[in-house]
Design a protein around this motif. Structure first.
Motif, PDB file in Angstrom:
ATOM      1  N   LEU A 106      -5.814   6.969   5.075  1.00  0.00           N
ATOM      2  CA  LEU A 106      -6.297   7.285   6.425  1.00  0.00           C
ATOM      3  C   LEU A 106      -5.395   8.284   7.142  1.00  0.00           C
ATOM      4  O   LEU A 106      -5.810   8.899   8.130  1.00  0.00           O
ATOM      5  N   ASP A 107      -4.151   8.436   6.678  1.00  0.00           N
ATOM      6  CA  ASP A 107      -3.225   9.393   7.283  1.00  0.00           C
ATOM      7  C   ASP A 107      -3.748  10.815   7.130  1.00  0.00           C
ATOM      8  O   ASP A 107      -3.635  11.654   8.040  1.00  0.00           O
ATOM      9  N   LYS A 108      -4.312  11.123   5.984  1.00  0.00           N
ATOM     10  CA  LYS A 108      -4.975  12.406   5.672  1.00  0.00           C
ATOM     11  C   LYS A 108      -4.052  13.617   5.747  1.00  0.00           C
ATOM     12  O   LYS A 108      -4.527  14.749   5.801  1.00  0.00           O
ATOM     13  N   THR A 109      -2.729  13.415   5.764  1.00  0.00           N
ATOM     14  CA  THR A 109      -1.819  14.572   5.702  1.00  0.00           C
ATOM     15  C   THR A 109      -1.582  15.000   4.251  1.00  0.00           C
ATOM     16  O   THR A 109      -1.049  16.075   4.008  1.00  0.00           O
ATOM     17  N   LEU A 110      -1.994  14.132   3.320  1.00  0.00           N
ATOM     18  CA  LEU A 110      -1.893  14.422   1.882  1.00  0.00           C
ATOM     19  C   LEU A 110      -0.453  14.739   1.456  1.00  0.00           C
ATOM     20  O   LEU A 110      -0.226  15.563   0.580  1.00  0.00           O
ATOM     21  N   ARG A 111       0.510  14.084   2.085  1.00  0.00           N
ATOM     22  CA  ARG A 111       1.892  14.339   1.686  1.00  0.00           C
ATOM     23  C   ARG A 111       2.647  13.043   1.395  1.00  0.00           C
ATOM     24  O   ARG A 111       3.852  12.976   1.554  1.00  0.00           O
ATOM     25  N   SER A 112       1.898  12.027   0.980  1.00  0.00           N
ATOM     26  CA  SER A 112       2.523  10.739   0.665  1.00  0.00           C
ATOM     27  C   SER A 112       2.480  10.473  -0.832  1.00  0.00           C
ATOM     28  O   SER A 112       1.539  10.878  -1.522  1.00  0.00           O
ATOM     29  N   THR A 113       3.507   9.808  -1.319  1.00  0.00           N
ATOM     30  CA  THR A 113       3.528   9.285  -2.686  1.00  0.00           C
ATOM     31  C   THR A 113       3.795   7.789  -2.585  1.00  0.00           C
ATOM     32  O   THR A 113       4.803   7.374  -2.010  1.00  0.00           O
ATOM     33  N   VAL A 114       2.881   7.000  -3.103  1.00  0.00           N
ATOM     34  CA  VAL A 114       2.998   5.544  -3.042  1.00  0.00           C
ATOM     35  C   VAL A 114       3.120   5.026  -4.462  1.00  0.00           C
ATOM     36  O   VAL A 114       2.264   5.305  -5.312  1.00  0.00           O
ATOM     37  N   ALA A 115       4.196   4.274  -4.736  1.00  0.00           N
ATOM     38  CA  ALA A 115       4.436   3.725  -6.073  1.00  0.00           C
ATOM     39  C   ALA A 115       4.281   2.209  -6.017  1.00  0.00           C
ATOM     40  O   ALA A 115       4.865   1.552  -5.151  1.00  0.00           O
ATOM     41  N   LEU A 116       3.507   1.665  -6.942  1.00  0.00           N
ATOM     42  CA  LEU A 116       3.269   0.232  -7.025  1.00  0.00           C
ATOM     43  C   LEU A 116       3.915  -0.293  -8.298  1.00  0.00           C
ATOM     44  O   LEU A 116       3.520   0.090  -9.404  1.00  0.00           O
ATOM     45  N   LEU A 117       4.913  -1.148  -8.158  1.00  0.00           N
ATOM     46  CA  LEU A 117       5.641  -1.682  -9.307  1.00  0.00           C
ATOM     47  C   LEU A 117       5.443  -3.189  -9.380  1.00  0.00           C
ATOM     48  O   LEU A 117       5.518  -3.883  -8.360  1.00  0.00           O
ATOM     49  N   ALA A 118       5.213  -3.672 -10.591  1.00  0.00           N
ATOM     50  CA  ALA A 118       5.026  -5.120 -10.760  1.00  0.00           C
ATOM     51  C   ALA A 118       5.077  -5.464 -12.230  1.00  0.00           C
ATOM     52  O   ALA A 118       5.030  -4.586 -13.106  1.00  0.00           O
ATOM     53  N   GLY A 119       5.180  -6.758 -12.504  1.00  0.00           N
ATOM     54  CA  GLY A 119       5.057  -7.237 -13.870  1.00  0.00           C
ATOM     55  C   GLY A 119       3.599  -7.230 -14.286  1.00  0.00           C
ATOM     56  O   GLY A 119       2.707  -6.883 -13.504  1.00  0.00           O
ATOM     57  N   ARG A 120       3.360  -7.637 -15.523  1.00  0.00           N
ATOM     58  CA  ARG A 120       1.986  -7.646 -16.008  1.00  0.00           C
ATOM     59  C   ARG A 120       1.197  -8.758 -15.325  1.00  0.00           C
ATOM     60  O   ARG A 120       1.728  -9.795 -14.963  1.00  0.00           O
TER      61      ARG A 120
END
Length: 1030
Positions: free
Chosen positions: A271-285
């Motif tokens: 929703l920010d729409k600036t298109l300058r974000s990187t979101v990393a999702l880390l987890a176990g299986r």
């Protein structure tokens, strides 16, 4: 004959279904496959839902094909051979024909990542590796079964000596006997797993699973209104966001609070729409990463994003993701075939996996799968989703990042193949960039967010199989790095040898020590995988060392591990094998340094030497950069040079090398149903001080690592020198492989004593020259600091002896490299009469000569750096500005200073060279006379006077001269004269009488006459020449 199934087996399956926990069944026997049908039937009865799906993994050959026609041919062949049992065959055929089976080769197991199954069957135990175990077991949902099929065994302990397929890679020519320590620990761990049953092919439970005797049915969970605290939080979150679009409908699909928070974070970035974000999702299986990404993509479509690209190692990994995209569409009231279409792949390799979703409810929108290496297709992308990012090589992931919204997800336990490279390298870099941009101006740079999921979705929390697998493969050790009680000075620390038989014996203390060692590995290295554990345990040439502080033996506790070193013994290859390898162009497994050295220098002697390769060195995260790694390396070098072992022990052969205890002998007399497996008790000490262990006789120590500036400088500090740098970057990390060596003090090799690198010196010089030439092409983009460290040039010649500078090792003749015109151009540049472009063609030649130490000119480090960039890497000034953060004028100033020094030296060499070719007069030696000038003149004058007197005397009194004047008696003329004078002699006493005799002329008089004539002639000629001039 029908037989009643043990109730404990049924109870275990039903308990697993009720608690959403998985179970393991290990079936031993040649007919174990037939029991899969029964287990699957019991699982189907226990689950009140559709028939459980089955994943069947195998090495290379299925016993029965899933294809109808092929199956018919196989049955016909079995009937002809009398091996077909219709009663048993019918049930298994029906099971296979009923569908729901997914077959997967072990070598293709990557394609099942992200999928979920109700049951997993693993056959061909000898082909299993820790990576495969983790990868396949983690696809099973809660309440599902993992079935491990083993062939008939006389004893369970025969697993210890079973030859595994991976052992072929561990064997080398000098170390051929692989141990089965990993299998021993695996079997002992099964006995401690409460959800594991080991049984024969008639479903008789074996004594190793004695814990199942006390199993009791778990009461069925009654529906109640009471919710746990976490479930209550999730319910409140759903109620709060219920009216928000598109968050409300999507959040209702989330199963855990962690997953709900992840979806909210993703949608905030959308929703920010600036298109300058990187979101990393880390987890176990099994934590719901793919589901969260799928719901977020549906939200992006609802918001209006048009071009969304999704990538993963294979489209089959995205099955769950695309399923949840469709579930998100359902929640948002999108209808399939009316508002969107799902496109399946026609590529047979992808097996009809979803590769595209076209949406056209409001306007044309697409969700498109691309291969990871197709980053050039991302020109119009608005959102890029990278699933299973740790399974994609790190350089490829970096190339995918760009000026658009990026979502990444990855597991952190490291069995996708690249281990923690994503979290330790890429995410760390992204965080650093975010911090830098935060300090600067607002709205510049990229924003980075990291989300971690801990609650399990695929199975309930507290799953016994998850904890068993984490303990067995040391997967969860990164979160359990022990704190150090104190940091002793490195000089007080000692290196200890770790006995691997004891380390992998599954004793409580050994397990704790192993977990701590692996924790250091995972924290320090980004190339970890569970397979490393099997390499540590079974490889015959590998040895482990730990650096410990002062050990207080009065305290009964394990010491703190400061540093771990893993060493592999290499070499001792016959010259015949080395020659054969060179002629075939094939390198066997193992012995990395000898084979690479043999290949690079075409040398068949080096592989016959014995050496050690440091496979890994890991320091405790709290003790980084405090000197512990250096201390460990120094002690290891001293140990292998024999400095730590007392002299009396040097001649003791095979000291401490007791034969490995064979655990199969006692068990052979006991049947499978009576055998009880326990950890061994007759084991040596876990830790042995190096003074108490005889070192192997080695000629060198080497290291192979991914080339970085910090690592290279660390090893150069310890006098290691490179001999090979791979020209093709590593596919996982993007780094070039570097191999370095350090010769050890050894009397068996003759070497030049003046060279500190001993026998390795000439090879190192050859490598430097080759590397310097490759800097213009392969290594053109290498950082100048790293390149300069590798070449390691001598830049200070101030202390050089002038006589040595005139020696042959320096440049003597410049005519081979520079013409007179080149020298004039160089002179014009150093006199500021021309631009530097005029001499750019000369710079590579001069630079190569300088870095080969042919030009003994002292320059500064900055000047050498500029020289390397321009002369060896052929870079322009703008590139050097970006690399060195120097201004253009400063760079050009440094460059012209170097050229002036070069010209001065070359001009001096040219002058001496020209002077040496000119003709020279013979040198006359002027020595003083013993007689002075006056004495000499006086002596000469006296000698001349004496000569004149003697000549005068001779000429006056010569009888022959007077004879002509003699008067003969009776001559008439004399009488006539006397008569004329009246017979008297005149007063003067002289009478003139004409004689008739001829005059006698002496020789000297004749000569003088001739000389007079000649003199007169010369005078005449002189006068005539005067007339001509006038």
């Amino acid at each position: 004959m029908r037989k009643k199934v043990d109730e404990r087996i049924r109870t275990l399956i039903e308990n697993g279904v009720r608690t959403r926990h998985r179970s393991i069944f290990v079936i031993i026997g040649d007919k174990s496959r037939d029991q899969i049908v029964n287990l699957h039937y019991m699982l189907s009865k226990a689950q009140i839902k559709s028939r459980p799906t089955v994943l069947w993994c195998y090495k290379d050959k299925l016993e029965l094909s899933s294809h109808k026609k092929k199956r018919g041919k196989q049955i016909k062949k079995l009937m002809q051979r009398g091996l077909y049992d219709p009663d048993k065959g019918d049930s298994f055929e029906l099971f296979v024909a009923s569908g729901g089976l997914t077959y997967c080769l072990y070598k293709e197991s990557e394609r099942i990542l992200g999928n979920t199954f109700g049951m997993c069957v693993l056959q061909d135990f000898e082909a299993l590796t820790p990576n495969l175990l983790a990868r396949t077991m983690e696809t099973v949902e809660g309440g599902g079964l993992v079935v491990l099929l083993l062939r008939s065994l006389s004893s369970l302990t025969s697993l210890y000596t079973m030859v595994m397929d991976v052992h072929d890679r561990f064997r080398t020519e000098s170390h051929s006997e692989a141990a089965g320590r990993f299998n021993e620990r695996f079997l002992l761990s099964l006995a401690s797993c409460k959800a594991c049953v080991v049984m024969d092919d008639e479903l008789n439970v074996l004594p190793i699973s004695s814990h199942i005797r006390s199993i009791t049915p778990v009461p069925a969970k009654e529906d109640s209104d009471e919710l746990s605290e976490v479930e209550l939080e999730l319910k409140n979150l759903k109620e709060q966001l219920n009216e928000d679009f598109p968050v409300g409908p999507l959040i209702r699909k989330c199963c855990t609070m962690d997953q709900g928070k992840a979806v909210v974070t993703f949608l905030d970035a959308i929703l920010d729409k600036t298109l300058r974000s990187t979101v990393a999702l880390l987890a176990g299986r099994g934590r719901g990463k793919s589901a969260a990404l799928g719901l977020s993509i549906a939200g992006a479509i609802a918001v209006g994003y048009s071009n969304i690209f999704v990538t993963a190692p294979s489209p089959e990994n995205l099955k769950t993701l695309f399923d949840f995209v469709c579930k998100g569409f359902d929640a948002l009231d999108y209808k399939e075939h009316m508002d969107f279409d799902v496109v399946k792949s026609v590529n047979p390799e992808f097996k009809k996996a979803t590769v595209r979703i076209n949406i056209y409810k409001h306007h044309r929108q697409t969700i498109q799968y691309i291969l990871p290496n197709e980053h050039e297709k991302l020109s119009q992308v608005e959102l890029l989703v990278v699933d299973e990012a740790a399974a994609i090589p790190l350089p490829v992931v970096k190339s995918l990042l760009g000026p658009y919204l990026v979502f990444m997800s990855s597991t952190v336990n490291g069995y996708e193949g690249t281990g923690r490279s994503l979290s330790l390298k890429l995410l760390q870099q992204l965080e650093e960039r975010t911090h830098v941009s935060a300090k600067g101006t607002k709205d510049t740079g990229r924003l980075f967010k990291k989300i971690e999921l801990s609650e399990s979705i695929r199975y309930a929390s507290g799953d016994p199989i998850e904890s068993w697998l984490n303990n067995l493969l040391c997967l969860d050790v990164s979160n359990a790095i022990p704190n150090l009680s104190r940091l002793p000075p490195p000089s007080e620390c000692d290196l200890y040898y770790v006995n691997r038989d004891t380390l992998f014996s599954y004793h409580r203390d050994s397990e704790l020590f192993l977990q701590r060692m692996m924790a250091l590995y995972v924290a320090s290295h980004y190339k970890n995988s569970p397979n490393d554990l099997q390499l540590m345990a079974d490889a015959p040439a590998h040895h482990l060392f730990v650096l410990l502080g002062p050990v207080d033996e009065s305290k009964n506790q394990l010491p703190d591990i400061l540093c771990v070193i893993q060493v592999s013994l290499e070499g001792q290859i016959s010259r015949k094998s080395a020659s054969q390898s060179l002629s075939n162009g094939h390198q066997p497994f193992g012995d990395q340094i000898p084979w690479k050295f043999c290949e690079q220098f075409r040398d068949t002697v080096f592989p016959t030497l014995s050496g050690a390769r440091i496979v890994r060195i890991a320091t405790h995260p709290s003790a980084m950069r405090l000197g512990y790694g250096s201390q460990a390396v120094e002690l290891l070098v001293r140990y292998y040079e024999g400095q730590l072992t007392s002299i009396s022990e040097i001649d003791v052969e095979d000291e401490g090398k007791t034969p490995r205890v064979r655990v199969t002998e006692a068990a052979e007399q006991v049947s499978l149903l009576e055998e009880n497996i326990k950890p061994r008790t007759d084991l040596p000490h876990l830790l042995v001080h190096l003074r108490e262990r005889q070192p192997e006789k080695l000629h060198y120590i080497g290291v192979s690592f991914g080339l970085t500036l910090d690592l290279f400088r660390f090893w150069r500090k310890h006098k290691f020198a490179p001999f090979y740098i791979g020209q093709i970057p590593n596919t996982v990390t993007g780094e070039h492989t570097c191999m370095i060596l350090k010769p050890l003090n050894n009397d068996e090799i003759e070497a030049d004593g003046s060279n500190p690198l001993g026998f390795f010196g000439p090879f190192y010089q050859d490598f430097r020259q080759r590397f310097a030439k490759l800097l213009a092409s392969t290594f053109r983009g290498m950082e100048y600091k790293l390149a300069l460290s590798i070449i390691d040039p001598k830049i200070n010649f101030k202390d050089q002896d002038p006589k040595e500078i005139a020696s042959d090792k320096y440049l003597q003749s410049i005519g081979e490299y520079l013409s007179p015109h080149d020298m004039k151009r160089l002179e014009a540049y150093v006199d500021n009469l021309a631009d530097f472009h005029l001499i750019l063609d000369l710079v590579p030649t001069l630079t190569h000569l300088y870095f080969q130490q042919k030009l003994p000119v002292t320059v500064s480090y900055a000047q050498a750096s500029v020289l390397l960039c321009i002369g060896l890497q052929n870079q322009n000034i703008s590139y050097i500005e970006g690399q060195t953060n120097l201004e253009r004028q400063t760079i050009l100033s440094l460059f012209i200073k170097v050229m002036k020094k070069f010209y001065k030296y070359l001009y001096g060499r040219a002058s001496k060279e020209i002077e040496s070719t000119l003709p020279r007069l013979k040198e006359i030696v002027m020595e003083p006379h013993s007689v002075s000038v006056d004495e000499d003149l006086n002596n000469a004058a006296k000698q001349v006077e004496d000569d004149m007197k003697s000549r005068a005397a001779e000429s006056l009194f010569t009888p022959e001269l007077f004879q002509q004047y003699a008067i003969d008696d009776g001559e008439s003329d004399f009488q006539t004269v006397l008569e004329n004078n009246d017979g008297k002699i005149p007063t003067g006493g002289l009478i003139s009488v004409k004689s008739s005799r001829s005059a006698v002329k002496p020789e000297k008089v004749k000569d003088s006459g001739k000389s007079d004539k000649k003199r007169s002639k010369d005078n005449h000629n002189h006068k005539s020449s005067k007339r001509r001039r006038s």
